[in-house]
Motif scaffolding. Structure first.
Motif, PDB file in Angstrom:
ATOM      1  N   VAL A  68       0.728  -1.112   0.024  1.00 24.89           N
ATOM      2  CA  VAL A  68       0.159   0.138  -0.050  1.00 24.89           C
ATOM      3  C   VAL A  68       1.016   1.196  -0.065  1.00 24.89           C
ATOM      4  O   VAL A  68       2.139   1.257   0.138  1.00 24.89           O
ATOM      5  CB  VAL A  68      -0.830   0.192   1.186  1.00 24.89           C
ATOM      6  CG1 VAL A  68      -1.788  -1.275   1.333  1.00 24.89           C
ATOM      7  CG2 VAL A  68      -0.158   0.172   2.656  1.00 24.89           C
ATOM      8  N   GLU A  69       0.156   2.312  -0.293  1.00 23.96           N
ATOM      9  CA  GLU A  69       0.846   3.573   0.010  1.00 23.96           C
ATOM     10  C   GLU A  69      -0.213   4.529   0.879  1.00 23.96           C
ATOM     11  O   GLU A  69      -1.337   4.371   0.993  1.00 23.96           O
ATOM     12  CB  GLU A  69       0.890   4.337  -1.292  1.00 23.96           C
ATOM     13  CG  GLU A  69       1.806   3.465  -2.453  1.00 23.96           C
ATOM     14  CD  GLU A  69       1.859   4.389  -3.821  1.00 23.96           C
ATOM     15  OE1 GLU A  69       2.595   4.188  -4.302  1.00 23.96           O
ATOM     16  OE2 GLU A  69       0.699   4.818  -4.226  1.00 23.96           O
ATOM     17  N   VAL A  70       0.725   5.432   1.517  1.00 22.04           N
ATOM     18  CA  VAL A  70      -0.033   6.395   2.451  1.00 22.04           C
ATOM     19  C   VAL A  70      -0.072   7.668   1.782  1.00 22.04           C
ATOM     20  O   VAL A  70       1.250   8.135   1.408  1.00 22.04           O
ATOM     21  CB  VAL A  70       0.580   6.313   3.862  1.00 22.04           C
ATOM     22  CG1 VAL A  70      -0.006   7.575   4.504  1.00 22.04           C
ATOM     23  CG2 VAL A  70       0.291   5.031   4.634  1.00 22.04           C
ATOM     24  N   THR A  71      -1.089   8.268   1.888  1.00 24.42           N
ATOM     25  CA  THR A  71      -1.127   9.814   1.107  1.00 24.42           C
ATOM     26  C   THR A  71      -1.964  10.705   2.114  1.00 24.42           C
ATOM     27  O   THR A  71      -2.457  10.646   3.092  1.00 24.42           O
ATOM     28  CB  THR A  71      -1.816   9.741   0.030  1.00 24.42           C
ATOM     29  OG1 THR A  71      -3.173   9.363   0.100  1.00 24.42           O
ATOM     30  CG2 THR A  71      -1.531   8.654  -1.080  1.00 24.42           C
ATOM     31  N   GLN A  72      -1.460  11.842   1.750  1.00 22.99           N
ATOM     32  CA  GLN A  72      -2.009  13.269   2.343  1.00 22.99           C
ATOM     33  C   GLN A  72      -2.356  14.247   1.026  1.00 22.99           C
ATOM     34  O   GLN A  72      -1.330  14.493   0.435  1.00 22.99           O
ATOM     35  CB  GLN A  72      -1.243  13.704   3.344  1.00 22.99           C
ATOM     36  CG  GLN A  72      -1.191  13.009   4.605  1.00 22.99           C
ATOM     37  CD  GLN A  72      -0.392  13.718   5.939  1.00 22.99           C
ATOM     38  OE1 GLN A  72       0.754  14.102   5.658  1.00 22.99           O
ATOM     39  NE2 GLN A  72      -0.881  13.800   7.162  1.00 22.99           N
ATOM     40  N   GLY A  73      -3.363  14.726   1.212  1.00 27.06           N
ATOM     41  CA  GLY A  73      -3.837  15.530  -0.050  1.00 27.06           C
ATOM     42  C   GLY A  73      -3.449  14.947  -1.468  1.00 27.06           C
ATOM     43  O   GLY A  73      -3.166  15.634  -2.472  1.00 27.06           O
ATOM     44  N   GLY A  74      -3.396  13.651  -1.522  1.00 24.91           N
ATOM     45  CA  GLY A  74      -3.523  12.909  -2.862  1.00 24.91           C
ATOM     46  C   GLY A  74      -2.144  12.611  -3.103  1.00 24.91           C
ATOM     47  O   GLY A  74      -1.724  11.920  -4.056  1.00 24.91           O
ATOM     48  N   ALA A  75      -1.029  13.012  -2.257  1.00 23.35           N
ATOM     49  CA  ALA A  75       0.305  12.929  -2.568  1.00 23.35           C
ATOM     50  C   ALA A  75       1.040  11.806  -1.574  1.00 23.35           C
ATOM     51  O   ALA A  75       0.517  11.597  -0.261  1.00 23.35           O
ATOM     52  CB  ALA A  75       1.300  14.103  -2.489  1.00 23.35           C
ATOM     53  N   VAL A  76       1.674  10.995  -2.059  1.00 22.16           N
ATOM     54  CA  VAL A  76       2.264   9.829  -1.178  1.00 22.16           C
ATOM     55  C   VAL A  76       3.214  10.608  -0.239  1.00 22.16           C
ATOM     56  O   VAL A  76       4.042  11.179  -0.793  1.00 22.16           O
ATOM     57  CB  VAL A  76       3.106   8.802  -2.201  1.00 22.16           C
ATOM     58  CG1 VAL A  76       3.930   7.794  -1.484  1.00 22.16           C
ATOM     59  CG2 VAL A  76       2.239   8.229  -3.229  1.00 22.16           C
ATOM     60  N   VAL A  77       3.052   9.981   0.901  1.00 23.06           N
ATOM     61  CA  VAL A  77       4.019  10.536   2.125  1.00 23.06           C
ATOM     62  C   VAL A  77       4.709   9.421   2.783  1.00 23.06           C
ATOM     63  O   VAL A  77       4.280   8.227   2.825  1.00 23.06           O
ATOM     64  CB  VAL A  77       3.255  11.422   2.976  1.00 23.06           C
ATOM     65  CG1 VAL A  77       2.715  12.598   2.257  1.00 23.06           C
ATOM     66  CG2 VAL A  77       1.925  10.660   3.709  1.00 23.06           C
ATOM     67  N   ASP A  78       5.805   9.678   3.677  1.00 24.64           N
ATOM     68  CA  ASP A  78       6.331   8.773   4.426  1.00 24.64           C
ATOM     69  C   ASP A  78       5.506   8.392   5.731  1.00 24.64           C
ATOM     70  O   ASP A  78       5.230   9.731   6.333  1.00 24.64           O
ATOM     71  CB  ASP A  78       7.851   9.224   4.909  1.00 24.64           C
ATOM     72  CG  ASP A  78       8.324   8.328   5.693  1.00 24.64           C
ATOM     73  OD1 ASP A  78       7.721   7.276   6.199  1.00 24.64           O
ATOM     74  OD2 ASP A  78       9.588   8.538   6.215  1.00 24.64           O
ATOM     75  N   PRO A  79       4.821   7.443   5.904  1.00 23.44           N
ATOM     76  CA  PRO A  79       3.725   7.381   6.930  1.00 23.44           C
ATOM     77  C   PRO A  79       4.624   7.364   8.391  1.00 23.44           C
ATOM     78  O   PRO A  79       3.926   7.703   9.111  1.00 23.44           O
ATOM     79  CB  PRO A  79       3.350   5.787   6.862  1.00 23.44           C
ATOM     80  CG  PRO A  79       4.429   4.993   5.996  1.00 23.44           C
ATOM     81  CD  PRO A  79       5.196   5.984   5.085  1.00 23.44           C
ATOM     82  N   ALA A  80       5.903   7.062   8.352  1.00 23.01           N
ATOM     83  CA  ALA A  80       6.694   7.402   9.930  1.00 23.01           C
ATOM     84  C   ALA A  80       6.701   8.682  10.181  1.00 23.01           C
ATOM     85  O   ALA A  80       6.622   9.084  11.369  1.00 23.01           O
ATOM     86  CB  ALA A  80       7.777   6.658   9.573  1.00 23.01           C
ATOM     87  N   SER A  81       6.582   9.789   9.130  1.00 23.51           N
ATOM     88  CA  SER A  81       6.388  11.212   9.691  1.00 23.51           C
ATOM     89  C   SER A  81       5.129  11.990   9.194  1.00 23.51           C
ATOM     90  O   SER A  81       5.286  12.990   9.712  1.00 23.51           O
ATOM     91  CB  SER A  81       7.634  11.787   8.907  1.00 23.51           C
ATOM     92  OG  SER A  81       7.566  11.727   7.476  1.00 23.51           O
ATOM     93  N   ALA A  82       4.280  11.137   8.879  1.00 24.00           N
ATOM     94  CA  ALA A  82       2.816  11.781   8.684  1.00 24.00           C
ATOM     95  C   ALA A  82       2.299  12.420   9.578  1.00 24.00           C
ATOM     96  O   ALA A  82       2.146  11.409  10.521  1.00 24.00           O
ATOM     97  CB  ALA A  82       2.021  10.775   7.626  1.00 24.00           C
ATOM     98  N   LYS A  83       1.949  13.504   9.940  1.00 22.27           N
ATOM     99  CA  LYS A  83       1.243  14.018  11.018  1.00 22.27           C
ATOM    100  C   LYS A  83      -0.305  14.438  10.397  1.00 22.27           C
ATOM    101  O   LYS A  83      -0.639  14.904   9.451  1.00 22.27           O
ATOM    102  CB  LYS A  83       1.658  15.225  11.577  1.00 22.27           C
ATOM    103  CG  LYS A  83       3.133  15.222  12.109  1.00 22.27           C
ATOM    104  CD  LYS A  83       3.196  14.164  13.017  1.00 22.27           C
ATOM    105  CE  LYS A  83       4.738  14.219  13.540  1.00 22.27           C
ATOM    106  NZ  LYS A  83       5.032  13.038  14.199  1.00 22.27           N
ATOM    107  N   GLY A  84      -1.294  14.307  11.226  1.00 21.92           N
ATOM    108  CA  GLY A  84      -2.496  14.428  10.718  1.00 21.92           C
ATOM    109  C   GLY A  84      -3.154  13.285   9.874  1.00 21.92           C
ATOM    110  O   GLY A  84      -2.601  12.336   9.945  1.00 21.92           O
ATOM    111  N   PRO A  85      -4.502  13.609   9.306  1.00 26.35           N
ATOM    112  CA  PRO A  85      -5.143  12.685   8.713  1.00 26.35           C
ATOM    113  C   PRO A  85      -4.243  12.064   7.384  1.00 26.35           C
ATOM    114  O   PRO A  85      -3.862  12.745   6.696  1.00 26.35           O
ATOM    115  CB  PRO A  85      -6.395  13.442   8.175  1.00 26.35           C
ATOM    116  CG  PRO A  85      -6.563  14.427   9.006  1.00 26.35           C
ATOM    117  CD  PRO A  85      -5.167  14.886   9.175  1.00 26.35           C
TER     118      PRO A  85
END
Length: 92
Positions: A68-85
């Motif tokens: 899987v990929e984790v996204t914020q605002g439609g952009a792929v982000v590093d889930p280890a450093s993602a803050k918020g939804p």
């Protein structure tokens, strides 16, 4: 196909959250994403809120496995450093 070796340090809830994420994604369009709360609700029922961090951790493990990929605002982000939804989608 999941080729990961079983992690015996994971609880049954951790494994259920990983499976729940993959099942929810499989039941939706290939371009769809889910919220970690969707998996937490599927596994925890009325007590889902207590599983939110575990659901985010399950998503991190699935990212590491390339599933899987984790996204914020439609952009792929590093889930280890993602803050918020965050959202979770199939790896592309």
């Amino acid at each position: 196909m999941d080729t990961r070796q079983p992690d015996h340090s994971l609880s049954s809830a951790d494994r259920a959250l990983e499976a729940g994420i993959l099942e929810l994604l499989a039941s939706r369009a290939a371009t769809s994403s889910i919220c970690p709360s969707d998996a937490a609700r599927a596994v925890g029922g009325a007590d889902w809120r207590g599983l939110m961090e575990a659901a985010r951790q399950a998503a991190r493990r699935l990212v590491e496995a390339g599933e899987v990929e984790v996204t914020q605002g439609g952009a792929v982000v590093d889930p280890a450093s993602a803050k918020g939804p965050i959202r979770i989608r199939r790896a592309r």
